[in-house]
Design an enzyme around this catalytic site. Structure first.
Site, PDB file in Angstrom:
ATOM      1  N   HIS A   1      14.312   8.626  20.440  1.00 24.54           N
ATOM      2  CA  HIS A   1      15.402   9.487  19.666  1.00 24.54           C
ATOM      3  C   HIS A   1      14.739  10.909  19.685  1.00 24.54           C
ATOM      4  CE1 HIS A   1      17.948   6.175  19.453  1.00 24.54           C
ATOM      5  NE2 HIS A   1      16.793   5.343  18.981  1.00 24.54           N
TER       6      HIS A   1
ATOM      7  N   LYS B   1     -13.622  15.716   0.467  1.00 22.78           N
ATOM      8  CA  LYS B   1     -13.788  15.209  -0.783  1.00 22.78           C
ATOM      9  C   LYS B   1     -14.904  15.890  -1.845  1.00 22.78           C
ATOM     10  CE  LYS B   1     -12.459  10.494   0.717  1.00 22.78           C
ATOM     11  NZ  LYS B   1     -12.666   9.149   0.598  1.00 22.78           N
TER      12      LYS B   1
ATOM     13  N   GLY C   1      -8.431   4.226   5.397  1.00 20.68           N
ATOM     14  CA  GLY C   1      -8.834   2.816   5.788  1.00 20.68           C
ATOM     15  C   GLY C   1      -8.431   1.804   4.839  1.00 20.68           C
ATOM     16  N   SER C   2      -8.204   2.177   3.524  1.00 23.45           N
ATOM     17  CA  SER C   2      -7.725   1.420   2.720  1.00 23.45           C
ATOM     18  C   SER C   2      -6.190   1.078   2.725  1.00 23.45           C
ATOM     19  CB  SER C   2      -8.205   1.809   1.288  1.00 23.45           C
ATOM     20  OG  SER C   2      -9.576   1.744   1.100  1.00 23.45           O
TER      21      SER C   2
ATOM     22  N   GLU D   1     -11.661   8.703  13.740  1.00 24.07           N
ATOM     23  CA  GLU D   1     -12.674   8.557  12.775  1.00 24.07           C
ATOM     24  C   GLU D   1     -13.815   7.944  13.545  1.00 24.07           C
ATOM     25  OE1 GLU D   1     -12.101   7.269   8.689  1.00 24.07           O
ATOM     26  OE2 GLU D   1     -10.149   7.034   9.152  1.00 24.07           O
TER      27      GLU D   1
ATOM     28  N   SER E   1     -13.698   2.522  -1.951  1.00 27.19           N
ATOM     29  CA  SER E   1     -14.558   3.308  -3.032  1.00 27.19           C
ATOM     30  C   SER E   1     -14.353   3.061  -4.408  1.00 27.19           C
ATOM     31  CB  SER E   1     -14.801   4.727  -2.491  1.00 27.19           C
ATOM     32  OG  SER E   1     -13.685   5.558  -2.822  1.00 27.19           O
TER      33      SER E   1
HETATM   34  C1  F6R Z   1     -13.759   5.941   6.003  1.00 26.80           C
HETATM   35  C2  F6R Z   1     -12.056   5.956   5.736  1.00 26.80           C
HETATM   36  C3  F6R Z   1     -11.441   6.889   4.988  1.00 26.80           C
HETATM   37  C4  F6R Z   1     -11.117   6.428   3.775  1.00 26.80           C
HETATM   38  C5  F6R Z   1     -10.221   7.096   2.806  1.00 26.80           C
HETATM   39  C6  F6R Z   1     -10.020   6.537   1.433  1.00 26.80           C
HETATM   40  O1  F6R Z   1     -14.111   4.924   6.857  1.00 26.80           O
HETATM   41  O2  F6R Z   1     -11.633   5.097   6.575  1.00 26.80           O
HETATM   42  O3  F6R Z   1     -10.100   7.001   5.742  1.00 26.80           O
HETATM   43  O4  F6R Z   1     -10.497   5.150   3.674  1.00 26.80           O
HETATM   44  O5  F6R Z   1     -10.749   8.531   2.539  1.00 26.80           O
HETATM   45  O6  F6R Z   1     -11.314   6.308   0.701  1.00 26.80           O
HETATM   46  P1  F6R Z   1     -11.080   4.825   0.038  1.00 26.80           P
HETATM   47  O7  F6R Z   1     -10.654   3.787   1.192  1.00 26.80           O
HETATM   48  O8  F6R Z   1     -12.525   4.604  -0.554  1.00 26.80           O
HETATM   49  O9  F6R Z   1     -10.001   4.874  -1.018  1.00 26.80           O
END
Ligand code: F6R
Length: 348
Positions: A247, A341, A61-62, A231, A101
């Site tokens: 292709h 994680k 998500g980032s 998600e 995060s």
């Molecule tokens: C959770 C999400 C995940 C996190 C990813 C990376 O909502 O979208 O895809 O974005 O695990 O964590 P961050 O974004 O904190 O670096």
């Protein structure tokens, strides 16, 4: 697509599944983007000037902010989604670490790798180890509000960068129309407008596996649709980019009806799609019709390319949350990500 959407589901009752309030967060996305711009405008840009390209390190998500950025700036941006950086990264490269995060190990590792190669570095984070590292080493960082799921904080992750890159002269587009279109969508697609297009889309996707296609600036949007469906709705979804899919991927349609009977193609369409991409989509629709495979077309809103791009993105966010509700899922928690994680954190 020949699938009858009869009487709507009880959306109000289903909203009870949204225990952590994703619908509310989504409704505030346009405000989040505006706040993001205001945050970015405060960041001094002079120490960063003089780069000729950027690497955007980030996952999930980032990381998506980096993909979008690559289509918005007038300088090359290469998204990096792993522990190390390409060999060419050097002093002329701007290192951009994106981690909501601040604790994502791939991003931290690639950032550490890059800090030995260039002085031009910037992070966007709510804190964590990344925020600490930047504070300790005097590296500029954009501190964004905490308490969100990373994927629900895109306005904070991306829009400060747009403001910042505007200051550096590498983002020149006007965001007025985009923000107005997002405001309108926030009104039109929320739960207060039952039977709205995002809910209709969710109904059409329910029980199916979407294959989302985008082209150029809507390619990362197709990826965002896929990841938001994963998600939020806790179900498989896939994406691919046009024209590349013409292709290879389309050959896989030959047996799709047999081996992938629940698949549904979703074409994201922007009025700024290249004319040859538009032609390709028309032909692809014929191919799908001939094979009896279902597809949907979703059109962006507004005049400009940015409004088209972001309106498709926002529509996908809404549809994925409604799809979660139809799947009986709370859109917010992402337990498998958290478990992975946690286990990696204990791994020797
Ligand atoms: C959770 C999400 C995940 C996190 C990813 C990376 O909502 O979208 O895809 O974005 O695990 O964590 P961050 O974004 O904190 O670096």
């Amino acid at each position: 697509m020949a699938r009858k959407v009869s009487e709507g589901p009880p959306w109000e009752k289903l909203s009870g599944l949204d225990r952590s309030g994703m619908l509310g967060v989504l409704a505030r996305f346009p405000d989040q983007c505006r706040e993001g711009i205001a945050i970015g405008e405060q960041v001094p840009v002079d120490p960063l000037a003089g780069f000729s390209r950027a690497v955007a390190l980030g996952m999930g998500g980032s990381g998506i902010a980096g993909d979008l950025l690559a289509h918005l700036l007038s300088v090359e941006v290469i998204p990096v989604r792993t522990y190390t950086l390409p060999r060419w990264v050097g002093e002329e490269t701007l290192l951009l670490a994106l981690s909501y995060s601040g604790d994502t190990e791939e991003t931290l590792s690639a950032f550490a790798d890059g800090l030995g190669r260039t002085r031009r570095a910037l992070a966007v984070t709510s804190g964590g180890a990344l925020g600490k590292l930047c504070a300790q080493r005097g590296i500029p960082w954009v501190r964004i509000p905490d308490g969100y799921q990373p994927r629900a904080a895109l306005g904070y992750l991306l829009f400060p960068l747009l403001a910042l890159f505007r200051g550096l002269g590498t983002f020149r587009d006007d965001l007025t129309e985009t923000l107005a279109v997002l405001d309108e969508q926030a009104r039109a697609l929320g739960p207060a407008s039952p039977g709205n297009p995002a809910q209709e889309l969710a109904l059409l996707l329910h029980g199916r596996v979407p294959l989302v296609y985008g082209a150029g600036p809507t390619a990362p949007v197709a990826f965002r649709w896929k990841t938001q469906i994963n998600e939020h709705a806790k179900q498989p979804a896939f994406w691919a980019e046009l024209p590349e899919a013409c292709h290879n991927e389309i050959v896989g349609w030959e047996l799709a009806g047999k081996v992938f009977p629940n698949g549904v193609v979703v074409f994201l369409r922007s009025r700024h799609d290249h004319p040859r991409v538009q032609a390709r989509i028309e032909i692809l629709k014929e191919l799908l019709d001939r094979r009896g495979l279902p597809y949907l077309e979703v059109q962006g809103e507004g005049e400009g390319a940015l409004a088209q791009m972001f309106s498709l993105l926002y529509l996908g966010d809404w549809a994925s949350v409604y799809l979660a509700l139809l799947n009986g899922a709370d859109p917010t928690p992402v337990r498998p990500i958290q478990e992975l994680k946690d286990r990696l954190g204990r791994w020797q």
